[in-house]
Every structure is written in C-alpha cells, then in structure tokens.
Scaffold this motif. Structure first.
Motif, short mmCIF file in Angstrom:
data_model
loop_
_atom_site.label_atom_id
_atom_site.label_comp_id
_atom_site.label_asym_id
_atom_site.label_seq_id
_atom_site.Cartn_x
_atom_site.Cartn_y
_atom_site.Cartn_z
N LEU A 165 0.86 -1.18 0.00
CA LEU A 165 0.00 0.00 0.00
C LEU A 165 0.90 1.23 0.00
CD1 LEU A 165 -2.64 -1.00 2.71
CD2 LEU A 165 -2.82 -1.27 0.23
N GLU A 166 0.78 2.06 -1.00
CA GLU A 166 1.65 3.23 -1.12
C GLU A 166 1.39 4.19 0.04
OE1 GLU A 166 4.72 5.44 -2.98
OE2 GLU A 166 4.05 3.36 -3.13
N HIS A 167 2.42 4.39 0.85
CA HIS A 167 2.31 5.19 2.08
C HIS A 167 1.15 4.71 2.96
CE1 HIS A 167 5.46 7.81 0.72
NE2 HIS A 167 4.78 8.15 -0.37
N GLY A 168 0.82 3.43 2.86
CA GLY A 168 -0.22 2.86 3.69
C GLY A 168 -1.64 3.16 3.28
N THR A 169 -1.83 3.75 2.10
CA THR A 169 -3.17 4.20 1.69
C THR A 169 -3.84 3.21 0.74
OG1 THR A 169 -2.38 5.43 -0.25
CG2 THR A 169 -2.39 6.60 1.87
N GLY A 170 -5.15 3.36 0.60
CA GLY A 170 -5.90 2.60 -0.40
C GLY A 170 -6.30 1.20 0.04
N ALA A 171 -6.23 0.90 1.33
CA ALA A 171 -6.52 -0.45 1.80
C ALA A 171 -7.92 -0.91 1.41
CB ALA A 171 -6.34 -0.52 3.31
N LEU A 172 -8.90 -0.05 1.61
CA LEU A 172 -10.27 -0.48 1.35
C LEU A 172 -10.55 -0.62 -0.15
CD1 LEU A 172 -12.20 1.57 4.06
CD2 LEU A 172 -11.12 -0.70 4.22
N ASP A 173 -9.90 0.21 -0.97
CA ASP A 173 -10.04 0.05 -2.42
C ASP A 173 -9.47 -1.30 -2.86
OD1 ASP A 173 -11.28 2.48 -2.84
OD2 ASP A 173 -9.40 3.55 -3.16
N VAL A 174 -8.33 -1.68 -2.27
CA VAL A 174 -7.72 -2.97 -2.59
C VAL A 174 -8.67 -4.11 -2.22
CG1 VAL A 174 -5.88 -4.57 -1.94
CG2 VAL A 174 -5.34 -2.18 -2.46
N LEU A 175 -9.26 -4.04 -1.03
CA LEU A 175 -10.17 -5.10 -0.61
C LEU A 175 -11.44 -5.12 -1.45
CD1 LEU A 175 -9.80 -4.90 3.28
CD2 LEU A 175 -8.73 -6.53 1.70
N ASP A 176 -11.92 -3.94 -1.84
CA ASP A 176 -13.10 -3.89 -2.71
C ASP A 176 -12.83 -4.63 -4.02
OD1 ASP A 176 -14.58 -2.47 -0.89
OD2 ASP A 176 -14.34 -0.53 -1.88
N LEU A 177 -11.62 -4.42 -4.58
CA LEU A 177 -11.29 -5.05 -5.86
C LEU A 177 -11.01 -6.54 -5.68
CD1 LEU A 177 -10.68 -4.97 -8.87
CD2 LEU A 177 -8.35 -4.23 -8.31
N LEU A 178 -10.04 -6.86 -4.83
CA LEU A 178 -9.62 -8.26 -4.71
C LEU A 178 -10.73 -9.14 -4.14
CD1 LEU A 178 -5.94 -8.04 -3.37
CD2 LEU A 178 -6.69 -8.80 -5.63
N CYS A 179 -11.37 -8.68 -3.10
CA CYS A 179 -12.35 -9.52 -2.39
C CYS A 179 -13.77 -9.29 -2.90
CB CYS A 179 -12.26 -9.26 -0.90
SG CYS A 179 -10.60 -9.47 -0.22
N GLY A 180 -14.13 -8.02 -3.11
CA GLY A 180 -15.49 -7.73 -3.54
C GLY A 180 -15.78 -8.10 -4.97
N ARG A 181 -14.84 -7.82 -5.87
CA ARG A 181 -15.09 -8.05 -7.30
C ARG A 181 -14.42 -9.30 -7.84
NH1 ARG A 181 -13.69 -2.80 -10.58
NH2 ARG A 181 -14.28 -4.23 -12.23
N LEU A 182 -13.27 -9.67 -7.26
CA LEU A 182 -12.49 -10.78 -7.83
C LEU A 182 -12.56 -12.06 -7.01
CD1 LEU A 182 -9.37 -8.69 -8.96
CD2 LEU A 182 -11.28 -9.50 -10.39
N GLY A 183 -13.31 -12.05 -5.92
CA GLY A 183 -13.62 -13.28 -5.23
C GLY A 183 -12.54 -13.88 -4.36
N VAL A 184 -11.55 -13.09 -3.98
CA VAL A 184 -10.50 -13.58 -3.08
C VAL A 184 -11.01 -13.47 -1.64
CG1 VAL A 184 -8.12 -13.29 -2.29
CG2 VAL A 184 -8.70 -12.85 -4.69
N GLU A 185 -10.87 -14.53 -0.88
CA GLU A 185 -11.26 -14.46 0.53
C GLU A 185 -10.36 -13.46 1.26
OE1 GLU A 185 -13.70 -15.86 2.27
OE2 GLU A 185 -14.53 -16.70 0.42
N PRO A 186 -10.92 -12.57 2.09
CA PRO A 186 -10.09 -11.57 2.78
C PRO A 186 -8.95 -12.16 3.59
CG PRO A 186 -12.41 -11.03 2.99
CD PRO A 186 -12.35 -12.39 2.37
N GLY A 187 -9.15 -13.35 4.13
CA GLY A 187 -8.11 -13.99 4.91
C GLY A 187 -6.94 -14.48 4.09
N ARG A 188 -7.00 -14.34 2.77
CA ARG A 188 -5.89 -14.68 1.89
C ARG A 188 -5.17 -13.44 1.39
NH1 ARG A 188 -4.39 -17.98 3.81
NH2 ARG A 188 -3.12 -18.73 2.08
N VAL A 189 -5.47 -12.29 2.00
CA VAL A 189 -4.86 -11.01 1.61
C VAL A 189 -4.08 -10.43 2.78
CG1 VAL A 189 -5.29 -8.64 0.82
CG2 VAL A 189 -6.71 -10.54 -0.05
N VAL A 190 -2.84 -10.03 2.52
CA VAL A 190 -2.01 -9.33 3.50
C VAL A 190 -1.82 -7.90 3.01
CG1 VAL A 190 0.23 -9.19 4.63
CG2 VAL A 190 -0.80 -11.43 4.18
N LEU A 191 -2.20 -6.93 3.83
CA LEU A 191 -2.04 -5.51 3.47
C LEU A 191 -0.79 -4.98 4.15
CD1 LEU A 191 -5.76 -4.45 4.06
CD2 LEU A 191 -4.66 -4.87 1.84
N GLY A 192 0.14 -4.50 3.34
CA GLY A 192 1.41 -4.02 3.87
C GLY A 192 1.44 -2.52 4.08
#
Length: 302
Positions: A165-192
C-alpha cells in the motif's frame, strides 16, 4: 493440509518459528539507483544476524523482475538455518522498464502460476506468495491489471496475495477489488505498510473485513511508525483483531541492512518486539510473530 511454500520446499505453518513477515534480501529498481540489495555475502550476514536474535523465517516480498536472485536463496536458507519464502507478483510500473512490462502483457497470471507451481526460471525455487501494489489513495490501471492477474493465480493455486500500500493508503479500495469483485477471501490477503498511514478507522475496517495487517518497516524515521505503532497495534488487539496482525522489517536499500550500519532485520526482534511486549504482553506478541504468519502464508496448494 495447509503448508507454507519455502525455497527448500513446503513446511508446516508451525515450523516457521519467529517470522519477519515482510522483508527483502535482494531487490533492484530504477527507483533506487545505487542502493540495490544485490550482495549475497551481505544477505548471508544479515540472515545470520537475524538468526542470532531468535529469528526463524523471513518472507521476502521481492516480486518478478526486481532482482530476486531466487537461485541463491536455498543455499542462504540452509547456511543460516532460516526458512525463506520467495514471492512472485509485480510491483508498480515505475519499478520496471516498458520492455519488461510488455514481455508479460497478456500472460501475467500464467507467469505467477508457473512460478508458484513449477519454479522461478531454472532455479527450481517455487514462489510462496504473490506480491502486488496499489497507488497513493488510488488504484491505477497497472494496479488493477496486476491485481486481476494475482486473483486469477490465487484461485488457481491457493497462494496468499500480499499488497504494497503506497504510504499505507488505499486499503479499502484494494479489498473492494480483490475480495469484492475478484472473489478472493479476505483472509488470503495481506495488506502491507498500514503503519505508514496511521488511520485507526481504516485499520479497524480492514481487520474487520478479515485481511491481515502488516506493520512493517518500523525503523524508518520518516514514517509515523515507531511511536504510533504500539498504540495502533494495541487498539486492534483490544478490538479482537490480534490474530490479524503481522510484523516485518522491509529492508529495501543496502544502507538499511544491519551489517551495513542500519537497523536491518534484527531490529524487529531487538527493539520492536520488547516495545510491543510492554503494550500487549509477551504472549500476544509471540503469537503475532509465530502463529499469525503461519496462518497468513500457508495455503492448501493446488
């Protein structure tokens, strides 16, 4: 059974020991000229220093095309007695030449899957996670392209997706895309890098969604990390999200290695661990350093 895919093969999650959940032994980028991590002797010394303070494993987030030196990792792992996990994936466009990006255009997910299941080049080393990156408060087309490929590779293999996450930003946008639209379970995502944008509301929302939150790079004075991180970690733990937390060092330039005069990998255990123990207690900090990484990076590999 779930396993963590290391450079020496798959291991049980509990075998990781004390884990630096985000760091780099090797890294090269046109954005960091003259500061490359490209010295195998220094990498060996850094791992030895980490091992000497109790370290058992390192997850290297260096992705495709950024000088991973995958073929060197097995020998380094054996010599140091430290488990190493290597990444596939793709960083922001600025870290690559246009020619390299064009080479993988149209086949990015295929590259990720191949590196996770067959190996990186001729090294024989299989990657154990997918690393991608967002932008500053937004996801540009490059980020969306890489995340679509990461999601496809995840569904094909089970691999965890780790996100810069660039300077720690955009976490929720990332989750919206990966988990909301692309079907990745949130527990398979690590936000840095969430520590670089110490917004307790966003951190809480990301944890409530089920993602792992990596507090990494704590030694960087130009980020709001050292003095704010204990409060942020305590707030998340008090809210019941202690099982979502990860810790890492994120050494990205040569001068940041402990063997080159910087804090390096040992700082995580020499300074960060006892500081957090004052806030959270030894038991929870031990779980954050051992149990959480095992769950975060283990997969039911397909």
């Amino acid at each position: 059974m779930s396993a963590v895919r290391t450079v020496l093969g798959d291991v049980r999650p509990e075998q990781l020991g004390v884990c630096d959940a985000h760091d780099h032994l090797f890294l090269r980028s046109p954005q960091l000229p003259g500061q490359e991590l490209n010295d195998a002797s220094a990498a060996r010394a850094e791992l030895a220093a980490f091992r000497a303070v109790g370290g058992g494993s390192v997850v290297q987030w260096t992705p495709y095309g950024m000088g991973r030196r995958a073929a060197d990792l097995p020998a380094l792992s054996r010599t140091a007695g430290v488990h190493l996990v290597c990444a596939t994936g793709l960083h922001q466009a600025a870290h690559y030449t246009p020619e390299l990006l064009e080479e993988v255009r149209g086949r990015l997910a295929e590259v990720f899957v191949s590196e996770l299941t067959e190996g990186i080049g001729t090294s024989g080393v299989r990657a154990g996670l997918i690393k991608v990156a967002g932008g500053f408060h937004a996801l540009d087309e490059h980020a969306r392209w890489t995340m679509r490929a990461a999601a496809e590779a995840h569904h094909a293999t089970g691999a965890t997706i780790a996100v810069h996450l660039e300077h720690g930003t955009g976490a929720l946008d990332v989750l919206d895309l990966l988990c909301g639209r692309l079907g990745v379970e949130p527990g398979r995502v690590v936000l840095g890098h969430l520590n670089r944008s110490p917004d307790p509301v966003i951190q809480r929302q990301a944890a409530e969604a089920g993602a792992y939150l990596a507090f990494d790079g704590p030694s960087r004075a130009h980020h709001a990390t050292d003095w704010r991180m204990p409060d942020a970690v305590r707030a998340l733990a008090d809210a019941g999200h202690g099982d979502r937390l990860l810790l890492g060092g994120d050494t990205v330039v040569a001068g940041a290695r402990s063997v080159d005069g910087g804090p390096g990998m040992p700082y995580l255990l020499r300074r960060v661990r006892p500081r957090l123990a004052l806030e959270l207690g030894e038991e929870l900090v031990d779980r954050v350093l051992t149990e959480n990484p095992g769950r975060a990076f283990a997969a039911d590999w397909r």
